[in-house]
Scaffold this motif. Sequence first.
Motif, PDB file in Angstrom:
ATOM      1  N   GLY A  90       8.415   6.765   4.881  1.00 45.17           N
ATOM      2  CA  GLY A  90       8.578   7.111   3.467  1.00 45.17           C
ATOM      3  C   GLY A  90       8.027   6.037   2.547  1.00 45.17           C
ATOM      4  N   ILE A  91       8.189   4.768   2.928  1.00 44.33           N
ATOM      5  CA  ILE A  91       7.684   3.664   2.109  1.00 44.33           C
ATOM      6  C   ILE A  91       6.157   3.701   2.042  1.00 44.33           C
ATOM      7  N   PHE A  92       5.497   3.876   3.193  1.00 46.83           N
ATOM      8  CA  PHE A  92       4.030   3.839   3.232  1.00 46.83           C
ATOM      9  C   PHE A  92       3.406   5.059   2.538  1.00 46.83           C
ATOM     10  N   THR A  93       3.931   6.247   2.822  1.00 42.25           N
ATOM     11  CA  THR A  93       3.358   7.443   2.178  1.00 42.25           C
ATOM     12  C   THR A  93       3.650   7.438   0.690  1.00 42.25           C
ATOM     13  N   GLY A  94       4.816   6.930   0.302  1.00 40.37           N
ATOM     14  CA  GLY A  94       5.133   6.826  -1.122  1.00 40.37           C
ATOM     15  C   GLY A  94       4.225   5.845  -1.841  1.00 40.37           C
ATOM     16  N   ALA A  95       3.908   4.721  -1.175  1.00 46.06           N
ATOM     17  CA  ALA A  95       3.005   3.732  -1.777  1.00 46.06           C
ATOM     18  C   ALA A  95       1.622   4.330  -2.001  1.00 46.06           C
ATOM     19  N   TRP A  96       1.150   5.104  -1.014  1.00 47.58           N
ATOM     20  CA  TRP A  96      -0.146   5.773  -1.162  1.00 47.58           C
ATOM     21  C   TRP A  96      -0.102   6.782  -2.310  1.00 47.58           C
ATOM     22  N   ASP A  97       0.996   7.473  -2.437  1.00 51.60           N
ATOM     23  CA  ASP A  97       1.165   8.447  -3.512  1.00 51.60           C
ATOM     24  C   ASP A  97       1.077   7.772  -4.873  1.00 51.60           C
ATOM     25  N   ILE A  98       1.666   6.595  -4.996  1.00 51.50           N
ATOM     26  CA  ILE A  98       1.632   5.854  -6.263  1.00 51.50           C
ATOM     27  C   ILE A  98       0.208   5.422  -6.591  1.00 51.50           C
ATOM     28  N   ILE A  99      -0.535   4.991  -5.571  1.00 52.92           N
ATOM     29  CA  ILE A  99      -1.912   4.534  -5.786  1.00 52.92           C
ATOM     30  C   ILE A  99      -2.794   5.671  -6.296  1.00 52.92           C
ATOM     31  N   ASN A 100      -2.669   6.865  -5.682  1.00 50.82           N
ATOM     32  CA  ASN A 100      -3.583   7.947  -6.071  1.00 50.82           C
ATOM     33  C   ASN A 100      -3.131   8.695  -7.325  1.00 50.82           C
ATOM     34  N   ASP A 101      -1.875   8.523  -7.726  1.00 47.56           N
ATOM     35  CA  ASP A 101      -1.364   9.243  -8.894  1.00 47.56           C
ATOM     36  C   ASP A 101      -2.181   8.989 -10.156  1.00 47.56           C
TER      37      ASP A 101
END
Length: 523
Positions: A75-86
């Motif tokens: 959840g931490i890694f996929t969430g971090a990626w989500d924040i970057i591409n947002d």
Amino acid sequence: MADKKTNAAAIDAGVSDEEREQLKYVHQDRRYVGTKETVAYLLNDFSNSFNIGGFNNRFIWDVVKIDFRISAFIGIFTGAWDIINDSLIGMMVDKTRTRWGKFRPYLVGFQIPMTLIGSLYWLMPFFFPNTSATYLPKLIFYFTFNAFTETAGTFTSIARTGYMTTITPHPNDRARLIMLAELLTGYMGEDVPNMVMGVLLDLINNNIIGWKLRNVFLAMGMGTGIISSVFTLYFFLVSRERVMQTIERPSIRQGLKAVINNYPILLITLSNLLGGFSVGAGIQDYFIDVLGSASLLTLINFPSGFNGSISYAFVKPLRARFSTKALWVAEDLYTRFWWILVFIIGSVKQNYRKRLLMCFVIGGQAWFDKWAFGVRKVVNAELYNEAMDYCEWKNGYRMEATTSVARSLLLKIQGIFMGSVRNLLLDKIGYIQGLTIGTQADRTKWWLFAMSTGVPVLTGILAVIPKFVYPLSGHKRDRMYAELLARRQEIARDVNSADPEKLKELGQQELEGKFVRHDLFKD
């Protein structure tokens, strides 16, 4: 609070006849969305809840079997990626200008591919049968699937949020759609999949039927997903955007400005942020692991459904009598009060373990809580819509996607952290995956009860503070919409009579705020 007499007196004080007519427009029941589109709106709202999302945790824990701690780190890694591409995706959506609109290309284009890819989620137990909770290929697939769907989902979620604010320019028409959807979709059967799933889980767990859980989740999950996708796609095809966007594409600097000076959205975000520190588990898990039945929750909530329907009759008179701020605060405190009462009763003499008593207690909470259901649904939905209109009123242009991204950025960072905390807490309270229902340790059962009643209410109580200073209420809100009406009409007249050179000039003037004239009141 702002009642009708106060508003009327304020409207008559020091305004011209033209301005008075504009203010009257705000309270008219103007309808821009026709019958066909309204039906499509209802089907789309229905599709948003027509799923078995209430059992996602059980699917991951008991069927796919992903370890709690590993799930937290994923959840931490996929969430971090989500924040970057947002941020990148938000600016891309806000700069989109097509003949089909600003948001529809993403919503229509992604719908079918996302449905097909989403089906892989329910196939995981078939791809990796009888594997351990730490089986590496399964974890890699789960991580990759989450990362990919997060990226594609960002396009659709940002576009959907913006789209729903533009299908009608009139706040009363928008409130009408929200009220119809929330009132009628329950009777259309949006909760049926979760009800059926609860019954099936009870029958399987009690060895009454010999079906395999993975087959049931596949049929229910994929079936509801396809049906929901069809209804959603139909809505996006027959509906359209009716709020005019700026002719020219706004810059990144203008997008940031629109976020920073949007006081209502900042307060809404702050409230959500403070509420996001709420620590808890789902009430469904308490019923399954402590009271020993997934379908009991459905049964005890059934009588309160009628209250929820009746509560919508109060929305219009309450909105006319009280300010948005007053309703927002009152609904929050009212809801928290009943959950605290449930927590207190359940904590006395281990009442939380007594099935019959807790069914009456939680059923009573649901019965009283549903009287505020209509206000909760309509007011919370309208708050964000009003904030987007405030952006247009304040700056002269709309930045739905950028605002949505900025708003969700902090919330997603917090969500990553809190999601991991919740998963790790389950491990700390001694929760063991895969046990027969009702066989967790006594200490674990108490914590499951506390984390589904009192703990989330108390840890999220600070969310109510920003609600006390929400600015768009009563007379100020009415005048904002009156000014928007006049401005939109002026811009529409200029655009319709403009040649290409003049059109470009008008586009620059929009972004520079040349049409922004806060004549009726100062902000």
